[in-house]
Motif scaffolding. Structure first.
Motif, PDB file in Angstrom:
ATOM      1  N   ASP A   1       0.624  -1.270   0.331  1.00 33.63           N
ATOM      2  CA  ASP A   1      -0.009  -0.341   0.081  1.00 33.63           C
ATOM      3  C   ASP A   1       1.039   1.093  -0.111  1.00 33.63           C
ATOM      4  O   ASP A   1       0.654   2.167  -0.787  1.00 33.63           O
ATOM      5  CB  ASP A   1      -0.750  -0.306   1.496  1.00 33.63           C
ATOM      6  N   ARG A   2       1.921   1.112   0.439  1.00 37.85           N
ATOM      7  CA  ARG A   2       2.826   2.370   0.755  1.00 37.85           C
ATOM      8  C   ARG A   2       3.463   2.801  -0.747  1.00 37.85           C
ATOM      9  O   ARG A   2       3.702   3.624  -0.901  1.00 37.85           O
ATOM     10  CB  ARG A   2       3.922   1.980   1.663  1.00 37.85           C
ATOM     11  N   ALA A   3       3.945   1.478  -1.231  1.00 37.64           N
ATOM     12  CA  ALA A   3       4.415   1.233  -2.544  1.00 37.64           C
ATOM     13  C   ALA A   3       3.244   2.096  -3.127  1.00 37.64           C
ATOM     14  O   ALA A   3       4.158   3.094  -4.736  1.00 37.64           O
ATOM     15  CB  ALA A   3       5.111   0.419  -3.071  1.00 37.64           C
ATOM     16  N   VAL A   4       2.404   1.924  -3.378  1.00 41.84           N
ATOM     17  CA  VAL A   4       1.358   2.748  -4.189  1.00 41.84           C
ATOM     18  C   VAL A   4       0.979   3.831  -4.170  1.00 41.84           C
ATOM     19  O   VAL A   4       1.316   4.451  -5.210  1.00 41.84           O
ATOM     20  CB  VAL A   4       0.417   1.879  -4.051  1.00 41.84           C
ATOM     21  N   TRP A   5       1.296   4.344  -3.266  1.00 46.75           N
ATOM     22  CA  TRP A   5       0.782   5.797  -2.201  1.00 46.75           C
ATOM     23  C   TRP A   5       2.370   6.567  -2.439  1.00 46.75           C
ATOM     24  O   TRP A   5       2.194   8.002  -3.511  1.00 46.75           O
ATOM     25  CB  TRP A   5       0.649   5.966  -0.908  1.00 46.75           C
ATOM     26  N   GLU A   6       3.392   5.789  -2.653  1.00 45.73           N
ATOM     27  CA  GLU A   6       4.774   6.616  -3.172  1.00 45.73           C
ATOM     28  C   GLU A   6       4.692   7.491  -4.268  1.00 45.73           C
ATOM     29  O   GLU A   6       5.613   8.235  -4.888  1.00 45.73           O
ATOM     30  CB  GLU A   6       5.787   5.686  -2.233  1.00 45.73           C
ATOM     31  N   HIS A   7       4.175   5.634  -5.130  1.00 47.70           N
ATOM     32  CA  HIS A   7       4.500   6.205  -6.655  1.00 47.70           C
ATOM     33  C   HIS A   7       3.211   7.318  -7.205  1.00 47.70           C
ATOM     34  O   HIS A   7       3.581   8.208  -7.826  1.00 47.70           O
ATOM     35  CB  HIS A   7       3.329   4.656  -7.184  1.00 47.70           C
ATOM     36  N   ARG A   8       1.586   7.247  -6.478  1.00 49.08           N
ATOM     37  CA  ARG A   8       0.743   8.437  -6.523  1.00 49.08           C
ATOM     38  C   ARG A   8       1.617   9.851  -6.697  1.00 49.08           C
ATOM     39  O   ARG A   8       1.312  10.702  -7.257  1.00 49.08           O
ATOM     40  CB  ARG A   8      -0.052   8.015  -6.123  1.00 49.08           C
ATOM     41  N   VAL A   9       2.274  10.218  -5.433  1.00 48.44           N
ATOM     42  CA  VAL A   9       2.952  11.146  -4.927  1.00 48.44           C
ATOM     43  C   VAL A   9       4.254  11.788  -5.730  1.00 48.44           C
ATOM     44  O   VAL A   9       3.561  13.054  -5.545  1.00 48.44           O
ATOM     45  CB  VAL A   9       2.861  11.416  -3.300  1.00 48.44           C
TER      46      VAL A   9
END
Length: 95
Positions: free
Chosen positions: A53-61
């Motif tokens: 989940d963190r990897a997804v959010w880091e990508h989006r940010v």
């Protein structure tokens, strides 16, 4: 003559039995070890999910911070923050 050795053997058997029972079902016994392994496995599964989940959010940010902003992501975030919808959008209200 027979009573004293028999009493000592009985006492030592009881002491050994106590330690065997505690090794199996005590606070630090085999059952506790199994329970801790199950809990550790569940926590590792949760950690893997949180990392994904963190990897997804880091990508989006990262898409929002770059020099070329992703327009679709910017529009999605703006609609969520402002609570606006496009005229051609279909809105489904989930209770």
């Amino acid at each position: 003559m027979v009573v004293l050795p028999l009493g000592l053997w009985t006492l030592s058997a009881l002491v050994c039995g106590y330690f065997i029972v505690q090794a199996e079902s005590g606070n630090r016994g085999l059952e506790a070890k199994r329970a801790l392994k199950i809990k550790a496995y569940a926590l590792n599964q949760e950690l893997a999910a949180v990392k994904a989940d963190r990897a997804v959010w880091e990508h989006r940010v990262g898409l929002l911070k770059s020099d070329q902003i992703d327009r679709d992501l910017l529009e999605e975030r703006a609609r969520i923050v402002l609570g606006r919808v496009h005229a051609n959008d279909v809105v489904i209200i989930d209770p």
